[in-house]
Design a protein around this motif. Structure first.
Motif, PDB file in Angstrom:
ATOM      1  N   GLN A  97       0.833  -1.201   0.000  1.00  0.00           N
ATOM      2  CA  GLN A  97       0.000   0.000   0.000  1.00  0.00           C
ATOM      3  C   GLN A  97       0.871   1.256   0.000  1.00  0.00           C
ATOM      4  N   ALA A  98       1.917   1.258   0.831  1.00  0.00           N
ATOM      5  CA  ALA A  98       2.813   2.414   0.888  1.00  0.00           C
ATOM      6  C   ALA A  98       3.508   2.598  -0.455  1.00  0.00           C
ATOM      7  N   LYS A  99       3.902   1.485  -1.087  1.00  0.00           N
ATOM      8  CA  LYS A  99       4.588   1.582  -2.378  1.00  0.00           C
ATOM      9  C   LYS A  99       3.680   2.188  -3.431  1.00  0.00           C
ATOM     10  N   ILE A 100       2.425   1.772  -3.443  1.00  0.00           N
ATOM     11  CA  ILE A 100       1.484   2.313  -4.440  1.00  0.00           C
ATOM     12  C   ILE A 100       1.237   3.795  -4.178  1.00  0.00           C
ATOM     13  N   GLU A 101       1.028   4.126  -2.895  1.00  0.00           N
ATOM     14  CA  GLU A 101       0.722   5.529  -2.564  1.00  0.00           C
ATOM     15  C   GLU A 101       1.870   6.478  -2.910  1.00  0.00           C
ATOM     16  N   THR A 102       3.091   6.005  -2.723  1.00  0.00           N
ATOM     17  CA  THR A 102       4.244   6.889  -2.946  1.00  0.00           C
ATOM     18  C   THR A 102       4.924   6.608  -4.285  1.00  0.00           C
ATOM     19  N   ALA A 103       4.284   5.779  -5.132  1.00  0.00           N
ATOM     20  CA  ALA A 103       4.977   5.281  -6.334  1.00  0.00           C
ATOM     21  C   ALA A 103       5.475   6.406  -7.240  1.00  0.00           C
ATOM     22  N   ALA A 104       4.624   7.399  -7.524  1.00  0.00           N
ATOM     23  CA  ALA A 104       5.029   8.455  -8.454  1.00  0.00           C
ATOM     24  C   ALA A 104       6.217   9.237  -7.888  1.00  0.00           C
ATOM     25  N   GLU A 105       6.119   9.603  -6.620  1.00  0.00           N
ATOM     26  CA  GLU A 105       7.235  10.298  -5.957  1.00  0.00           C
ATOM     27  C   GLU A 105       8.493   9.427  -5.934  1.00  0.00           C
ATOM     28  N   ALA A 106       8.300   8.162  -5.572  1.00  0.00           N
ATOM     29  CA  ALA A 106       9.454   7.266  -5.437  1.00  0.00           C
ATOM     30  C   ALA A 106      10.179   7.096  -6.771  1.00  0.00           C
ATOM     31  N   TRP A 107       9.430   6.986  -7.861  1.00  0.00           N
ATOM     32  CA  TRP A 107      10.068   6.872  -9.183  1.00  0.00           C
ATOM     33  C   TRP A 107      10.872   8.120  -9.486  1.00  0.00           C
ATOM     34  N   ALA A 108      10.275   9.298  -9.209  1.00  0.00           N
ATOM     35  CA  ALA A 108      10.964  10.546  -9.508  1.00  0.00           C
ATOM     36  C   ALA A 108      12.276  10.636  -8.730  1.00  0.00           C
ATOM     37  N   LEU A 109      12.245  10.159  -7.480  1.00  0.00           N
ATOM     38  CA  LEU A 109      13.442  10.262  -6.648  1.00  0.00           C
ATOM     39  C   LEU A 109      14.470   9.179  -6.961  1.00  0.00           C
ATOM     40  N   PHE A 110      13.988   7.955  -7.164  1.00  0.00           N
ATOM     41  CA  PHE A 110      14.912   6.813  -7.153  1.00  0.00           C
ATOM     42  C   PHE A 110      15.123   6.141  -8.506  1.00  0.00           C
ATOM     43  N   GLU A 111      14.512   6.689  -9.560  1.00  0.00           N
ATOM     44  CA  GLU A 111      14.659   6.045 -10.857  1.00  0.00           C
ATOM     45  C   GLU A 111      16.121   5.929 -11.281  1.00  0.00           C
ATOM     46  N   THR A 112      16.911   6.910 -10.866  1.00  0.00           N
ATOM     47  CA  THR A 112      18.332   6.911 -11.229  1.00  0.00           C
ATOM     48  C   THR A 112      19.044   5.632 -10.775  1.00  0.00           C
ATOM     49  N   LEU A 113      18.481   4.995  -9.719  1.00  0.00           N
ATOM     50  CA  LEU A 113      19.108   3.773  -9.197  1.00  0.00           C
ATOM     51  C   LEU A 113      19.035   2.620 -10.184  1.00  0.00           C
ATOM     52  N   PHE A 114      18.160   2.734 -11.176  1.00  0.00           N
ATOM     53  CA  PHE A 114      18.012   1.642 -12.139  1.00  0.00           C
ATOM     54  C   PHE A 114      18.888   1.846 -13.372  1.00  0.00           C
ATOM     55  N   ARG A 115      19.690   2.932 -13.365  1.00  0.00           N
ATOM     56  CA  ARG A 115      20.685   3.064 -14.422  1.00  0.00           C
ATOM     57  C   ARG A 115      21.841   2.118 -14.097  1.00  0.00           C
ATOM     58  N   PRO A 116      22.376   1.454 -15.135  1.00  0.00           N
ATOM     59  CA  PRO A 116      23.426   0.464 -14.887  1.00  0.00           C
ATOM     60  C   PRO A 116      24.599   1.019 -14.078  1.00  0.00           C
ATOM     61  N   GLU A 117      24.946   2.304 -14.307  1.00  0.00           N
ATOM     62  CA  GLU A 117      26.125   2.855 -13.622  1.00  0.00           C
ATOM     63  C   GLU A 117      25.865   3.117 -12.140  1.00  0.00           C
ATOM     64  N   ASN A 118      24.609   2.991 -11.710  1.00  0.00           N
ATOM     65  CA  ASN A 118      24.273   3.272 -10.312  1.00  0.00           C
ATOM     66  C   ASN A 118      23.994   2.022  -9.476  1.00  0.00           C
ATOM     67  N   LEU A 119      24.504   0.885  -9.942  1.00  0.00           N
ATOM     68  CA  LEU A 119      24.227  -0.375  -9.248  1.00  0.00           C
ATOM     69  C   LEU A 119      24.755  -0.360  -7.810  1.00  0.00           C
ATOM     70  N   VAL A 120      25.932   0.241  -7.624  1.00  0.00           N
ATOM     71  CA  VAL A 120      26.523   0.282  -6.283  1.00  0.00           C
ATOM     72  C   VAL A 120      25.628   1.095  -5.345  1.00  0.00           C
ATOM     73  N   LEU A 121      25.164   2.237  -5.854  1.00  0.00           N
ATOM     74  CA  LEU A 121      24.277   3.087  -5.057  1.00  0.00           C
ATOM     75  C   LEU A 121      22.957   2.358  -4.769  1.00  0.00           C
ATOM     76  N   PHE A 122      22.419   1.663  -5.767  1.00  0.00           N
ATOM     77  CA  PHE A 122      21.195   0.876  -5.555  1.00  0.00           C
ATOM     78  C   PHE A 122      21.400  -0.125  -4.429  1.00  0.00           C
ATOM     79  N   HIS A 123      22.515  -0.827  -4.492  1.00  0.00           N
ATOM     80  CA  HIS A 123      22.839  -1.844  -3.497  1.00  0.00           C
ATOM     81  C   HIS A 123      22.886  -1.216  -2.102  1.00  0.00           C
ATOM     82  N   ARG A 124      23.583  -0.066  -2.006  1.00  0.00           N
ATOM     83  CA  ARG A 124      23.741   0.618  -0.727  1.00  0.00           C
ATOM     84  C   ARG A 124      22.392   1.093  -0.193  1.00  0.00           C
TER      85      ARG A 124
END
Lengths: 245, 245
Positions: A97-124
């Protein structure tokens, strides 16, 4: 005029608010550390007292999101009507429920983590987020083992497996966004839905439960979480996506 | 004198041999791309025809190791005495045996992957290595589903989970080596042994088998694989490690 001294914890939260607003407006990649410092109206030195880097801001924002997602989790433990399986499913439902409610915001903030060069940051950042989630999960699994609902010798290990399941969806999501076509998004959503079903049954069995006991997803959940990203596209990116159809 | 033109595949293998020898002698981090090019006696341009970077050499070496580990895997499929569970255990035993036999070399070549800054490379190389292993695993699981030994709707998904289990040991190993003390190594070995037991039972259950059916580890396996790294310490590093006790 005397200098106003704010409580450090309050100052930290304010800095995160400024960072979040800027990241939401301009995107994490485009907003600079100087933008955040400027918006907060503090010196660079004061900023570095709270966060060592822009990445640390994103990590702290992820931690804050995780904590918000777990708000009210004590209700789950206090509810006498819930057995351990009910608690586990209530926890997963709350997180969904929290993921759905914050999904648009979360994508805007964290989408960069899904770029291949940001794998280390995603992991962290994933580790930071699971630091809130994991102890609650371990506690529920332990209660289930104690009352005989669950059957495992290693509650911490099972909680780690649940976290791995979350991590493992990274590549599917990254691939879907790298291509950017609607057809690829549909393929990715279908693949993720199938994977969620596998993880549900895997977790059922790892805990010694009958298939169909644990609910990680629900109908439409994956699609809702994945397509919420559309709303976060900048006007130019949305136009480009429109054109490519 | 006519220029000797070698078959590209042969030339590629030779380059890998030179790289492997240099990485083993000096360590991956200390050996330079120029060292490899010099040892092979080719031009830089010719080298880049085969590999785009030093990292690509390491990736190709990992692929070669994985292929060697799977040498003779056809015997498993040809053996009429083996049922799917027997095949799965034979595959895991073969992979274990190869890991022990090549452990000292593998540590010398790939230890760099367990440095925090090399997580992206680890991820990439792990994918390259599992590209050989995964199809074999999927085939065995599929056979088991067909004859009713295994019970799952998603053989590819279960194979992915097995690969995730392998990936997930990265952090435990990285932490053990970062500290460098014998006590921490013992703690890490114990944690890994417990984790292997969990993964064995998890995999049993995910495939609908009784606990104790699948053998990922065997007594002493984790310790043998982890302590093989000692032999790869350079004399100076070994002396430093000696002093610090």
């Amino acid at each position: 005029m005397p200098r106003i001294v704010k409580h450090p914890e309050l100052r930290r939260e304010e800095l995160l608010d400024h960072a979040q607003a800027l990241f939401l407006t301009h995107g994490y990649d485009k907003a600079s550390l100087n933008d955040v410092i400027g918006a907060a109206g503090i010196s660079k030195g004061a900023f570095y007292h709270y966060f060592p880097s822009k990445e640390a801001l994103l990590e702290a924002l992820a931690g804050r999101f995780a904590k918000q997602a777990l708000a009210g989790v004590q209700d789950i433990f206090a509810d006498p009507a819930l057995d351990p399986l009910g608690r586990l499913n209530a926890l997963l439902a709350k997180s969904r429920q929290a993921k759905i409610e914050t999904a648009a915001e979360a994508w805007a903030l964290f989408e960069t983590l899904f770029r291949p060069e940001n794998l280390v940051l995603f992991h962290r950042i994933n580790l930071a987020a699971s630091a809130s989630f994991s102890p609650v999960l371990v506690e529920i699994i332990r209660q289930g083992v104690e009352d005989g609902t669950f059957r495992t010798f290693d509650p911490e290990g099972v909680a780690d497996i649940v976290m791995q399941f979350g991590m493992a969806t990274h590549d599917v999501i990254a691939k879907a966004f790298a291509s950017g076509s609607d057809a690829d998004l549909d393929v990715a959503i279908e693949a993720l839905e199938k994977r969620v079903r596998l993880y549900e049954i895997a977790l059922d069995r790892i805990l010694g439960l009958p298939d169909g006991s644990i609910r990680i997803g629900e109908p439409g959940y994956v699609r809702a979480a994945m397509t919420a990203r559309r709303a976060t596209l900048s006007p130019s990116a949305a136009a480009a996506s429109q054109k490519s159809r």
